[in-house]
Structure formats: C-alpha cells, structure tokens
Design a protein around this motif. Structure first.
Motif, PDB file in Angstrom:
ATOM      1  N   PHE A  45       0.822  -1.211   0.000  1.00 51.32           N
ATOM      2  CA  PHE A  45       0.000   0.000   0.000  1.00 51.32           C
ATOM      3  C   PHE A  45       0.853   1.257   0.000  1.00 51.32           C
ATOM      4  O   PHE A  45       1.806   1.388   0.760  1.00 51.32           O
ATOM      5  N   ASP A  46       0.459   2.196  -0.844  1.00 54.99           N
ATOM      6  CA  ASP A  46       1.049   3.521  -0.958  1.00 54.99           C
ATOM      7  C   ASP A  46       0.274   4.457  -0.024  1.00 54.99           C
ATOM      8  O   ASP A  46      -0.938   4.618  -0.162  1.00 54.99           O
ATOM      9  N   ASP A  47       0.961   5.073   0.938  1.00 50.33           N
ATOM     10  CA  ASP A  47       0.325   6.016   1.864  1.00 50.33           C
ATOM     11  C   ASP A  47       0.889   7.424   1.690  1.00 50.33           C
ATOM     12  O   ASP A  47       0.851   8.228   2.618  1.00 50.33           O
ATOM     13  N   SER A  48       1.393   7.730   0.512  1.00 52.04           N
ATOM     14  CA  SER A  48       1.995   9.036   0.261  1.00 52.04           C
ATOM     15  C   SER A  48       0.928  10.126   0.188  1.00 52.04           C
ATOM     16  O   SER A  48      -0.273   9.852   0.071  1.00 52.04           O
ATOM     17  N   TYR A  92       7.984   1.021   4.522  1.00 53.02           N
ATOM     18  CA  TYR A  92       8.928   0.000   4.971  1.00 53.02           C
ATOM     19  C   TYR A  92      10.358   0.530   4.762  1.00 53.02           C
ATOM     20  O   TYR A  92      10.634   1.155   3.736  1.00 53.02           O
ATOM     21  N   PRO A  93      11.284   0.344   5.721  1.00 53.84           N
ATOM     22  CA  PRO A  93      11.194  -0.457   6.942  1.00 53.84           C
ATOM     23  C   PRO A  93      10.731   0.312   8.174  1.00 53.84           C
ATOM     24  O   PRO A  93      10.674  -0.258   9.252  1.00 53.84           O
ATOM     25  N   HIS A  94      10.410   1.631   8.027  1.00 52.49           N
ATOM     26  CA  HIS A  94       9.874   2.362   9.173  1.00 52.49           C
ATOM     27  C   HIS A  94       8.613   1.681   9.687  1.00 52.49           C
ATOM     28  O   HIS A  94       8.374   1.622  10.903  1.00 52.49           O
ATOM     29  N   VAL A  95       7.800   1.212   8.783  1.00 56.54           N
ATOM     30  CA  VAL A  95       6.646   0.370   9.127  1.00 56.54           C
ATOM     31  C   VAL A  95       6.996  -1.043   8.704  1.00 56.54           C
ATOM     32  O   VAL A  95       7.210  -1.309   7.522  1.00 56.54           O
ATOM     33  N   ASP A  96       7.061  -1.948   9.662  1.00 55.85           N
ATOM     34  CA  ASP A  96       7.523  -3.305   9.376  1.00 55.85           C
ATOM     35  C   ASP A  96       6.490  -4.074   8.561  1.00 55.85           C
ATOM     36  O   ASP A  96       5.305  -3.714   8.504  1.00 55.85           O
ATOM     37  N   PRO A 119      -0.959   3.052   8.608  1.00 54.63           N
ATOM     38  CA  PRO A 119      -0.215   2.924   9.861  1.00 54.63           C
ATOM     39  C   PRO A 119      -0.078   4.278  10.558  1.00 54.63           C
ATOM     40  O   PRO A 119      -0.044   5.330   9.908  1.00 54.63           O
ATOM     41  N   SER A 120      -0.006   4.243  11.875  1.00 56.05           N
ATOM     42  CA  SER A 120       0.157   5.497  12.615  1.00 56.05           C
ATOM     43  C   SER A 120       1.592   6.002  12.463  1.00 56.05           C
ATOM     44  O   SER A 120       2.540   5.225  12.395  1.00 56.05           O
ATOM     45  N   GLY A 121       1.725   7.313  12.394  1.00 56.84           N
ATOM     46  CA  GLY A 121       3.041   7.932  12.355  1.00 56.84           C
ATOM     47  C   GLY A 121       3.823   7.707  11.090  1.00 56.84           C
ATOM     48  O   GLY A 121       5.053   7.752  11.096  1.00 56.84           O
ATOM     49  N   VAL A 122       3.139   7.488   9.961  1.00 61.43           N
ATOM     50  CA  VAL A 122       3.868   7.233   8.717  1.00 61.43           C
ATOM     51  C   VAL A 122       4.372   8.546   8.124  1.00 61.43           C
ATOM     52  O   VAL A 122       3.746   9.599   8.261  1.00 61.43           O
TER      53      VAL A 122
END
Length: 232
Positions: A45-48, A92-96, A119-122
């Motif tokens: 998933f792209d959360d940009s 990823y890898p900030h969000v595993d 994800p929180s804090g992305v």
C-alpha cells in the motif's frame, strides 16, 4: 498456475469509469474453495500524500476498507492453511512487514485485517523499491505460489527510478497493480509479469475490492467473478 482474472470490463491497462458503465456498485460473490496448492498474497500500500491528501488519488478514499471487505469474505471460505496473506507499506522499513498470516484461524486472520489500515506515524513515502524488495524476500522465503497486489498511483520518487520496476520484474509470481486515478507508467505496463487495473475517480464503489478479490481468488475452485450491480 491460473491466469490472473480481471474485474468485468477491465483488462490489462483497462479503465472502468469515465462513463464506461451505468451507475452501480461492484458486488463480490463466492470466492470458491481453497486452492489445492499453498499460496501467499502480498499486499503493498502507498500512503503518500498524493493518495492521502484531501484531493488525493485514491478515487473513493477507502482502499483499505475495500481491501478488508475482500479479505473478510475470502477468509469466511478459507478452511485450510493453504492461503496466507502478508501486508507491506511504502514506508517499509519504518513500518515493518505484517505476516504472512493464515486466513483460516481467527487470531491470525484478525492480525491481517488490522494491518489493512494507514499505519500510525507514517512519513508517507513515495518510494516503492524498499517495500518491493521486502515483498521479494517474503515470497522467496515462502517458496510456493506467490502473488503481489500493489495499491498506488505510481507517482514514485525512488532515488533510482528504474529500481522499483526491476524489483517488480524480479517478483517470483504475478503482480497486480491497482493504479489509483492515474495513468499507469509505461515502465510498469512493460513488465511481463504485471497486470494493471486502473481505478478512475468515477469508478463504481467496490471496484477496489473486486479487483483485489480477483487476485486473491486466483487458483481457488469454483470462484465466481465480481459483478456490477446496477442502481435503479
């Protein structure tokens, strides 16, 4: 391996929207019996900001809700350990990575469903290569039939522009790119193992779920294709 199917009206690089169909919504139908061979689906998933902003490119703004809808239905008809799911984000890898999760066990299935959310804090990375490299590692470790579905507008900002497409080409299975309110780049459509579904701003509700279900149900026995239900 079964070929990747397409939602009604869509083929490689197809678009459903822009007046292509009457007003309606996509209905998911029976996803079929468990596949005979163990399979792993990796969802990326792209959360940009180009997707999550007020005027973002997620046409209906609920790609995660539609993904959960498809996975929930599939899990209701998954009775064995032969179908697993993993979730990755562009951050990823900030969000595993999350998974692989079995879909026939409540605890594991619920973990997969919880991963289908922003994800929180992305940071909101626009770089695909790190997540795609992780998807390749997960697929190689799994060692069986693997598929990857990517939700993105493909407005990428990787330092090496060719790297994400090289990683997609290296994926050991089918890649389904669900392109959100944008034209798929030529570098994507040129990759041999890629199938593209484009969602336009006026695509019918449920098309994201239907497109994902077509990936998830590949290889399942007796699966019925999603159908467009016309509003009256």
């Amino acid at each position: 391996m079964s070929p990747l199917l397409h939602p009604p009206g869509l083929g490689r690089g197809g678009t459903l929207g822009a007046g292509a169909t009457p007003a309606g919504e996509m209905q998911l139908r029976w996803p079929g019996l468990d596949p005979l061979d163990p399979t792993l689906d990796v969802l990326v998933f792209d959360d940009s900001g180009s997707l999550t902003g007020a005027a973002g490119n997620d046409p209906v703004g609920n790609r995660y809700a539609e993904a959960r809808r498809a996975v929930e239905l599939l899990s209701q008809w998954t009775m064995t350990s032969r179908q697993k799911l993993a979730v990755l984000h562009f951050d990823y890898p900030h969000v595993d990575s999350d998974g692989p999760h079995r879909l026939d066990q409540a605890k594991s299935r619920n973990q997969a469903l919880r991963a289908l959310a922003v994800p929180s804090g992305v940071y909101g990375s626009s770089a695909l290569a790190p997540a795609m490299m992780a998807a390749n590692r997960i697929a190689r470790d799994h060692g069986e039939i693997t598929r990857c579905t990517i939700f993105s507008d493909f407005e990428l900002a990787d330092p090496n522009p060719a790297q994400p497409y090289d990683e997609i080409a290296a994926f050991p299975g089918l890649v389904h790119a669900i392109v959100l309110n944008a034209d798929p780049p030529t570098a994507l459509t040129a990759v041999p193992n890629v199938t593209v579904t484009r969602l336009a701003s006026d695509s019918p509700p449920g098309l994201a779920a239907a497109a994902l279900m077509q990936s998830l149900a590949t290889g399942r026995r007796g699966a019925r294709r999603p159908a467009l239900r016309i509003r009256r």
